[in-house]
Design a protein around this motif. Structure first.
Motif, PDB file in Angstrom:
ATOM      1  N   ILE A   1     -46.757 117.074 -20.150  1.00 14.53           N
ATOM      2  CA  ILE A   1     -47.595 117.589 -19.064  1.00 14.53           C
ATOM      3  C   ILE A   1     -47.566 119.112 -19.044  1.00 14.53           C
ATOM      4  O   ILE A   1     -46.539 119.735 -19.259  1.00 14.53           O
ATOM      5  N   ASN A   2     -48.728 119.673 -18.811  1.00 14.65           N
ATOM      6  CA  ASN A   2     -48.902 121.125 -18.757  1.00 14.65           C
ATOM      7  C   ASN A   2     -49.377 121.478 -17.348  1.00 14.65           C
ATOM      8  O   ASN A   2     -50.463 121.083 -16.950  1.00 14.65           O
ATOM      9  N   LEU A   3     -48.537 122.199 -16.624  1.00 15.99           N
ATOM     10  CA  LEU A   3     -48.847 122.524 -15.230  1.00 15.99           C
ATOM     11  C   LEU A   3     -49.013 124.018 -15.037  1.00 15.99           C
ATOM     12  O   LEU A   3     -48.355 124.808 -15.704  1.00 15.99           O
ATOM     13  N   LYS A   4     -49.870 124.372 -14.093  1.00 12.16           N
ATOM     14  CA  LYS A   4     -50.059 125.765 -13.688  1.00 12.16           C
ATOM     15  C   LYS A   4     -50.027 125.795 -12.163  1.00 12.16           C
ATOM     16  O   LYS A   4     -51.079 125.892 -11.511  1.00 12.16           O
ATOM     17  N   PRO A   5     -48.821 125.693 -11.580  1.00  9.60           N
ATOM     18  CA  PRO A   5     -48.720 125.583 -10.124  1.00  9.60           C
ATOM     19  C   PRO A   5     -49.298 126.776  -9.371  1.00  9.60           C
ATOM     20  O   PRO A   5     -49.769 126.637  -8.244  1.00  9.60           O
TER      21      PRO A   5
ATOM     22  N   LYS B   1     -51.998 128.083  -9.717  1.00 13.46           N
ATOM     23  CA  LYS B   1     -53.436 127.908  -9.494  1.00 13.46           C
ATOM     24  C   LYS B   1     -53.735 126.890  -8.399  1.00 13.46           C
ATOM     25  O   LYS B   1     -54.866 126.801  -7.942  1.00 13.46           O
TER      26      LYS B   1
ATOM     27  N   ARG C   1     -53.948 123.616  -8.543  1.00 13.89           N
ATOM     28  CA  ARG C   1     -54.968 122.675  -9.019  1.00 13.89           C
ATOM     29  C   ARG C   1     -54.622 121.231  -8.666  1.00 13.89           C
ATOM     30  O   ARG C   1     -53.494 120.785  -8.850  1.00 13.89           O
TER      31      ARG C   1
ATOM     32  N   LYS D   1     -55.674 118.760 -10.261  1.00 10.16           N
ATOM     33  CA  LYS D   1     -55.409 118.018 -11.497  1.00 10.16           C
ATOM     34  C   LYS D   1     -53.945 118.117 -11.898  1.00 10.16           C
ATOM     35  O   LYS D   1     -53.427 117.216 -12.549  1.00 10.16           O
ATOM     36  N   ASP D   2     -53.252 119.183 -11.484  1.00 12.31           N
ATOM     37  CA  ASP D   2     -51.817 119.262 -11.741  1.00 12.31           C
ATOM     38  C   ASP D   2     -51.070 118.190 -10.950  1.00 12.31           C
ATOM     39  O   ASP D   2     -50.149 117.553 -11.458  1.00 12.31           O
TER      40      ASP D   2
ATOM     41  N   ARG E   1     -51.591 114.984 -12.726  1.00 16.71           N
ATOM     42  CA  ARG E   1     -50.745 114.898 -13.930  1.00 16.71           C
ATOM     43  C   ARG E   1     -49.306 114.550 -13.558  1.00 16.71           C
ATOM     44  O   ARG E   1     -48.661 113.745 -14.236  1.00 16.71           O
ATOM     45  N   ILE E   2     -48.805 115.180 -12.511  1.00 12.96           N
ATOM     46  CA  ILE E   2     -47.447 114.874 -12.054  1.00 12.96           C
ATOM     47  C   ILE E   2     -47.363 113.411 -11.618  1.00 12.96           C
ATOM     48  O   ILE E   2     -46.448 112.678 -12.002  1.00 12.96           O
TER      49      ILE E   2
END
Length: 103
Positions: A70-74, A76, A78, A80-81, A84-85
């Motif tokens: 998983i690739n997260l950008k907290p 932002k 988002r 979608k994050d 994904r989690i």
């Protein structure tokens, strides 16, 4: 009529905002609970040989692979994050707790 419609919209939007806050709070609490259950599961389960990946529990390797994927950008914020989690946690719970019942 225009002023009444505007007032109705404002009331409905305020209500929607309150509902969104409550749903978000409960969603986050449930997600955190599921993560804590996974942490507890891992703390209770023997891990095999930590120095040798070949001796590692295959269940742990599968769970680690899920997390590594998983690739997260907290920063932002988002949605979608969060998805994904949630998907990763759901996948790991399925593996962990179906294995627990079988074992």
């Amino acid at each position: 009529m225009n002023q009444t419609t505007r007032q109705d919209l404002l009331v409905q939007l305020q209500h929607l905002r309150t509902e969104a806050k409550e749903i978000s709070r409960l969603y986050a609490a449930n997600l955190q609970r599921d993560i804590v259950q996974l942490i507890d599961f891992l703390n209770e389960k023997p891990g095999g040989d930590a120095k040798n990946s070949r001796g590692a529990n295959p269940l742990f390797l599968q769970m680690k692979q899920t997390l590594d994927g998983i690739n997260l950008k907290p920063e932002k914020g988002r949605r979608k994050d969060l998805r994904r989690i949630e998907q990763a946690v759901r996948s790991m719970r399925k593996v962990a707790f179906s294995e627990k019942k079988a074992g």
